[in-house]
Design a protein around this motif. Structure first.
Motif, PDB file in Angstrom:
ATOM      1  N   UNK A   1      43.746  35.868  33.906  1.00  0.00           N
ATOM      2  CA  UNK A   1      44.321  36.112  35.228  1.00  0.00           C
ATOM      3  C   UNK A   1      43.641  37.269  35.942  1.00  0.00           C
ATOM      4  N   UNK A   2      43.194  38.265  35.224  1.00  0.00           N
ATOM      5  CA  UNK A   2      42.668  39.502  35.797  1.00  0.00           C
ATOM      6  C   UNK A   2      41.548  39.275  36.805  1.00  0.00           C
ATOM      7  N   UNK A   3      40.721  38.277  36.592  1.00  0.00           N
ATOM      8  CA  UNK A   3      39.567  38.013  37.456  1.00  0.00           C
ATOM      9  C   UNK A   3      40.002  37.696  38.882  1.00  0.00           C
ATOM     10  N   UNK A   4      41.129  37.016  39.029  1.00  0.00           N
ATOM     11  CA  UNK A   4      41.577  36.567  40.341  1.00  0.00           C
ATOM     12  C   UNK A   4      42.423  37.597  41.084  1.00  0.00           C
ATOM     13  N   UNK A   5      42.774  38.684  40.442  1.00  0.00           N
ATOM     14  CA  UNK A   5      43.636  39.695  41.046  1.00  0.00           C
ATOM     15  C   UNK A   5      42.782  40.769  41.708  1.00  0.00           C
ATOM     16  N   UNK A   6      43.221  41.222  42.872  1.00  0.00           N
ATOM     17  CA  UNK A   6      42.542  42.286  43.599  1.00  0.00           C
ATOM     18  C   UNK A   6      42.540  43.552  42.733  1.00  0.00           C
ATOM     19  N   UNK A   7      41.397  44.221  42.554  1.00  0.00           N
ATOM     20  CA  UNK A   7      41.321  45.377  41.649  1.00  0.00           C
ATOM     21  C   UNK A   7      42.300  46.507  41.986  1.00  0.00           C
ATOM     22  N   UNK A   8      42.663  46.658  43.260  1.00  0.00           N
ATOM     23  CA  UNK A   8      43.602  47.721  43.633  1.00  0.00           C
ATOM     24  C   UNK A   8      44.982  47.501  43.014  1.00  0.00           C
ATOM     25  N   UNK A   9      45.339  46.226  42.802  1.00  0.00           N
ATOM     26  CA  UNK A   9      46.693  45.892  42.376  1.00  0.00           C
ATOM     27  C   UNK A   9      46.774  45.399  40.936  1.00  0.00           C
ATOM     28  N   UNK A  10      45.704  45.578  40.141  1.00  0.00           N
ATOM     29  CA  UNK A  10      45.697  45.012  38.791  1.00  0.00           C
ATOM     30  C   UNK A  10      46.799  45.561  37.898  1.00  0.00           C
ATOM     31  N   UNK A  11      47.052  46.854  37.957  1.00  0.00           N
ATOM     32  CA  UNK A  11      48.080  47.449  37.090  1.00  0.00           C
ATOM     33  C   UNK A  11      49.468  46.911  37.454  1.00  0.00           C
TER      34      UNK A  11
END
Length: 152
Positions: A13-23
Motif C-alpha cells: 500500500x505504501x507506494x500509492x500513498x502520498x509521502x506526507x501522509x504515510x504515517x
C-alpha cells in the motif's frame, strides 16, 4: 493466516500513498485491520457482572422426544438463525475507502467492466487484501458498500 497490517502496508500500500501522509495512513490502516480482527470475535455480556463471555445460560426446558423427555439447556451466544451478517467486512471496506480517499495519490475507484479496463491501484489492493482476510466476494462487498452509501 493472519495479515500483519504494518508488513502489508509496507509491501503493497505504501507506494500509492502520498509521502506526507504515510504515517497517518499506516496508523489508519493498522487500526482498520486490527478492528476487523477484534470484531470477528464473538462474545456476549453477562447481565449480572457485565463481563464478556462466550455464552449466557438462560435456563432449561423439557422437550418430549419420542418416548422420553429430555432437558434442553438454553444458552444465548449472540447468534441468530440464518446466514450471519458480516458487518466487520462492511466496516473495513468503508474505512479503507476513507483512508484511500484521504491519503492516496489516486481516487478510491473500482472498475466494473472487468474485461476492457485496467484495474485501479485501489482495486488491486482490495482484490489482494480481502481474500487474505477471508472475504471471498470482493466485488459483492464493494457493491453493498456503494448501495449503503447511496441510501444515506
Amino acid at each position: 493466516m493472519m495479515v500483519k497490517p504494518d508488513k502489508y502496508f509496507h509491501d503493497f500500500v505504501q507506494v500509492d500513498i502520498d509521502p506526507k501522509f504515510r504515517a497517518k495512513a499506516r496508523n489508519s490502516f493498522r487500526r482498520a485491520i486490527r478492528d476487523f480482527y477484534c470484531m470477528q470475535r464473538k462474545y456476549v455480556y453477562q447481565p449480572e457482572t457485565g463481563e464478556r463471555v462466550q455464552g449466557v445460560h438462560q435456563g432449561i426446558y423439557i422437550q418430549q422426544q419420542k418416548n422420553q423427555k429430555r432437558k434442553i439447556e438454553v444458552i444465548f451466544d449472540g447468534k441468530k438463525p440464518g446466514r450471519p451478517q458480516k458487518i466487520e467486512i462492511q466496516i473495513l471496506i468503508s474505512r479503507l475507502f476513507l483512508m484511500w480517499g484521504r491519503y492516496a495519490k489516486t481516487h478510491p475507484t473500482f472498475s466494473w467492466k472487468t474485461d476492457k479496463t485496467i484495474e485501479t491501484d485501489f482495486e488491486c489492493m482490495l482484490l489482494d487484501l480481502l481474500p487474505r482476510l477471508g472475504a471471498r466476494d470482493v466485488r459483492g462487498h464493494v457493491e453493498k458498500h456503494w448501495r449503503a452509501r447511496s441510501r444515506s
